[in-house]
Design an enzyme around this catalytic site. Structure first.
Site, PDB file in Angstrom:
ATOM      1  N   ALA A  40      36.290  89.156  84.206  1.00  0.00           N
ATOM      2  CA  ALA A  40      35.525  90.271  84.774  1.00  0.00           C
ATOM      3  C   ALA A  40      35.375  91.420  83.785  1.00  0.00           C
ATOM      4  CB  ALA A  40      36.192  90.779  86.052  1.00  0.00           C
TER       5      ALA A  40
ATOM      6  N   GLY B  88      34.268  89.089  78.616  1.00  0.00           N
ATOM      7  CA  GLY B  88      34.014  87.982  79.538  1.00  0.00           C
ATOM      8  C   GLY B  88      32.554  87.906  79.965  1.00  0.00           C
TER       9      GLY B  88
ATOM     10  N   HIS C 243      45.013  90.700  62.807  1.00  0.00           N
ATOM     11  CA  HIS C 243      43.796  91.325  63.354  1.00  0.00           C
ATOM     12  C   HIS C 243      44.167  92.757  63.738  1.00  0.00           C
ATOM     13  CE1 HIS C 243      40.305  92.334  65.640  1.00  0.00           C
ATOM     14  NE2 HIS C 243      41.061  92.584  66.686  1.00  0.00           N
TER      15      HIS C 243
ATOM     16  N   ASN D  94      44.182  91.683  72.580  1.00  0.00           N
ATOM     17  CA  ASN D  94      45.055  92.342  71.597  1.00  0.00           C
ATOM     18  C   ASN D  94      46.430  92.714  72.144  1.00  0.00           C
ATOM     19  OD1 ASN D  94      43.560  92.389  69.208  1.00  0.00           O
ATOM     20  ND2 ASN D  94      42.199  93.949  70.065  1.00  0.00           N
TER      21      ASN D  94
ATOM     22  N   ASP E 278      36.345  89.634  62.465  1.00  0.00           N
ATOM     23  CA  ASP E 278      36.553  90.329  61.195  1.00  0.00           C
ATOM     24  C   ASP E 278      35.842  89.581  60.066  1.00  0.00           C
ATOM     25  OD1 ASP E 278      38.445  92.158  62.519  1.00  0.00           O
ATOM     26  OD2 ASP E 278      39.637  90.345  62.712  1.00  0.00           O
TER      27      ASP E 278
ATOM     28  N   THR F  55      42.116  86.122  72.120  1.00  0.00           N
ATOM     29  CA  THR F  55      41.259  87.238  71.710  1.00  0.00           C
ATOM     30  C   THR F  55      41.892  88.564  72.108  1.00  0.00           C
ATOM     31  OG1 THR F  55      39.257  85.886  71.852  1.00  0.00           O
ATOM     32  CG2 THR F  55      38.951  88.267  72.027  1.00  0.00           C
TER      33      THR F  55
HETATM   34  P1  NAX Z   1      38.181  94.751  79.423  1.00  0.00           P
HETATM   35  O1  NAX Z   1      39.218  95.745  79.751  1.00  0.00           O
HETATM   36  O2  NAX Z   1      36.734  95.041  79.677  1.00  0.00           O
HETATM   37  O3  NAX Z   1      38.505  93.377  80.176  1.00  0.00           O
HETATM   38  C1  NAX Z   1      39.793  92.837  80.220  1.00  0.00           C
HETATM   39  C2  NAX Z   1      39.911  92.067  81.506  1.00  0.00           C
HETATM   40  O4  NAX Z   1      41.151  91.374  81.492  1.00  0.00           O
HETATM   41  C3  NAX Z   1      39.889  92.954  82.753  1.00  0.00           C
HETATM   42  O5  NAX Z   1      38.887  92.505  83.638  1.00  0.00           O
HETATM   43  C4  NAX Z   1      41.287  92.776  83.335  1.00  0.00           C
HETATM   44  O6  NAX Z   1      41.288  92.784  84.758  1.00  0.00           O
HETATM   45  C5  NAX Z   1      41.652  91.404  82.802  1.00  0.00           C
HETATM   46  N1  NAX Z   1      43.106  91.149  82.759  1.00  0.00           N
HETATM   47  C6  NAX Z   1      44.090  92.007  82.473  1.00  0.00           C
HETATM   48  N2  NAX Z   1      45.279  91.407  82.598  1.00  0.00           N
HETATM   49  C7  NAX Z   1      45.034  90.142  82.960  1.00  0.00           C
HETATM   50  C8  NAX Z   1      45.862  89.026  83.254  1.00  0.00           C
HETATM   51  N3  NAX Z   1      47.194  89.115  83.191  1.00  0.00           N
HETATM   52  N4  NAX Z   1      45.266  87.859  83.588  1.00  0.00           N
HETATM   53  C9  NAX Z   1      43.928  87.772  83.660  1.00  0.00           C
HETATM   54  N5  NAX Z   1      43.088  88.794  83.426  1.00  0.00           N
HETATM   55  C10 NAX Z   1      43.647  89.960  83.065  1.00  0.00           C
HETATM   56  O7  NAX Z   1      38.432  94.397  77.886  1.00  0.00           O
HETATM   57  P2  NAX Z   1      37.451  93.655  76.874  1.00  0.00           P
HETATM   58  O8  NAX Z   1      36.598  94.648  76.202  1.00  0.00           O
HETATM   59  O9  NAX Z   1      36.821  92.475  77.525  1.00  0.00           O
HETATM   60  O10 NAX Z   1      38.516  93.154  75.782  1.00  0.00           O
HETATM   61  C11 NAX Z   1      39.472  92.157  76.097  1.00  0.00           C
HETATM   62  C12 NAX Z   1      40.527  92.092  75.006  1.00  0.00           C
HETATM   63  O11 NAX Z   1      39.945  91.724  73.746  1.00  0.00           O
HETATM   64  C13 NAX Z   1      41.239  93.429  74.738  1.00  0.00           C
HETATM   65  O12 NAX Z   1      42.635  93.172  74.584  1.00  0.00           O
HETATM   66  C14 NAX Z   1      40.650  93.878  73.419  1.00  0.00           C
HETATM   67  O13 NAX Z   1      41.508  94.733  72.724  1.00  0.00           O
HETATM   68  C15 NAX Z   1      40.465  92.566  72.727  1.00  0.00           C
HETATM   69  N6  NAX Z   1      39.540  92.525  71.593  1.00  0.00           N
HETATM   70  C16 NAX Z   1      39.840  91.657  70.592  1.00  0.00           C
HETATM   71  C17 NAX Z   1      39.032  91.498  69.483  1.00  0.00           C
HETATM   72  C18 NAX Z   1      39.374  90.508  68.428  1.00  0.00           C
HETATM   73  O14 NAX Z   1      38.634  90.418  67.441  1.00  0.00           O
HETATM   74  N7  NAX Z   1      40.471  89.751  68.503  1.00  0.00           N
HETATM   75  C19 NAX Z   1      37.823  92.331  69.317  1.00  0.00           C
HETATM   76  C20 NAX Z   1      37.303  92.913  70.606  1.00  0.00           C
HETATM   77  C21 NAX Z   1      38.374  93.378  71.569  1.00  0.00           C
HETATM   78  O15 NAX Z   1      38.798  94.672  71.147  1.00  0.00           O
END
Ligand code: NAX
Length: 327
Positions: A13, A17, A187, A131, A159, A129
């Site tokens: 969500a 996603g 990362h 962080n 990256d 993915t």
């Molecule tokens: P959002 O906050 O929009 O979405 C995260 C979603 O994860 C939320 O809907 C939340 O309800 C859900 N969630 C939280 N805990 C959960 C659990 N235990 N089980 C299932 N769902 C859970 O974040 P978004 O922008 O989509 O980013 C997601 C993650 O990607 C973050 O940790 C962000 O830091 C990381 N990223 C990683 C990148 C990479 O290159 N590795 C780059 C982009 C991004 O910053």
């Protein structure tokens, strides 16, 4: 048609996603003849919003999308999964210390690692993915000791792609004309974008750009790109992160071209002096659903020093997670 692949996505969500699920369902990740069953794991609170995403997935009428299921129960989510894309993570809230963030994510990724070990298919491949991606992958792997280490990975493809885009813009080449880019390490802001082996239209990149540009512009621009996007967009990179996640799994499963490699964070066996067991980014080639680290590359002195610093950060994250008892 082949048997449908079960792809479990966490955090469906969220921002990433919303981009990622549609690309998977369109066949961009596993190929245009591979049917997909989607399983989406979310928190209880996010399930109602996720229902809207599911309605849109149905409305897109993807021919390859066999089914979509949602759940807040990890045991249900990972049942029979062939791919686990671990995107959902606890973001750093106001006033949250780094230790709090590591503890919150430690709990999430340890629980998901256990559920994956108990429930997933024998061929499970895990891509983190969310962080801190490298350390979250380490935690999940530690919680799933029966799964081969080489099935755990973390995303540094974004990256890598950012590095390609910067070098393309600088040299006036197309991204597709560049081979052999590398991102090493974590990362994070300590990541090590390395163009010393890159080739642009068959010519060594280091002959096309000034060393000053590499250290003064290229490396910091790539390493701080996430912050620049937050500054401009008011939200973190999502479409490019989803696209990179697609690229990562696609390369892993469908292979890298003969004259190229990509960057993936994987469990070190000691390559390039990265301590065994840490999840670090390396140049890898992929074939037949398996990756291998490109070995024997000469290392530039600056790159070596930067990688040592990034690896020290990875080791410190691992030690912090151990001290918290998450691993
Ligand atoms: P959002 O906050 O929009 O979405 C995260 C979603 O994860 C939320 O809907 C939340 O309800 C859900 N969630 C939280 N805990 C959960 C659990 N235990 N089980 C299932 N769902 C859970 O974040 P978004 O922008 O989509 O980013 C997601 C993650 O990607 C973050 O940790 C962000 O830091 C990381 N990223 C990683 C990148 C990479 O290159 N590795 C780059 C982009 C991004 O910053």
């Amino acid at each position: 048609a082949p048997r449908p692949a079960t792809v479990t996505v966490t955090g469906g969500a969220g921002q990433i996603g919303y981009q990622l699920l549609f690309r998977i369902a369109a066949g961009d990740m596993l190929g245009s003849d591979q049917p997909v069953r989607l399983r989406i794991l979310e928190t209880e609170q996010a399930l109602p919003a996720l229902e809207g995403v599911v309605m849109e997935l149905h409305d897109a009428a993807f021919p390859l999308l066999t089914s979509v299921e949602t759940t807040a129960d990890a045991a249900v989510a990972f049942e029979g999964a062939d791919h686990a894309l671990l995107v959902g993570a606890r973001p750093r809230g106001k006033g949250m210390e780094r230790g709090d963030l590591l503890a919150a994510n430690g709990a999430i990724f340890a629980a998901q690692g256990r559920a994956i070990q108990e429930r997933a298919s024998a061929g499970i491949r895990i891509t983190v993915t969310g962080n801190p991606a490298n350390t979250n992958a380490l935690i999940a792997a530690a919680a799933a000791p029966d799964i081969p280490r080489e099935r755990f990975s973390a995303l540094t493809r974004l990256d890598h792609n950012r590095a390609l885009a910067q070098l393309a813009a600088k040299t006036g080449a197309a991204v597709g004309d560049i081979r052999r880019m590398i991102v090493w390490g974590n990362h994070s802001a300590t990541q090590v974008p390395d163009l010393t082996h890159a080739v642009v239209n068959g010519r060594p990149a280091i002959e096309l750009v000034e060393r000053e540009w590499v250290t003064g512009t290229f490396v910091p621009t790539v390493a701080n790109r996430g912050a620049a996007i937050i500054e401009a967009r008011g939200a973190s990179s999502a479409a490019s992160a989803a696209s990179a996640t697609i690229d990562h799994v696609r390369s892993w499963m469908l292979g890298t071209p003969a004259d190229d490699w990509t960057s993936m964070s994987v469990v070190s066996r000691g390559e390039y002096g990265v301590p065994e067991g840490l999840v670090s980014s390396f140049p890898v080639t992929c074939a037949g659903g398996a990756w291998s680290i490109v070995e024997g590359l000469a290392m530039d002195a600056d790159v070596r020093a930067q990688l040592d610093a990034s690896v020290a950060e990875l080791a410190a994250e691992r030690d912090a997670v151990r001290a918290l008892g998450s691993m």
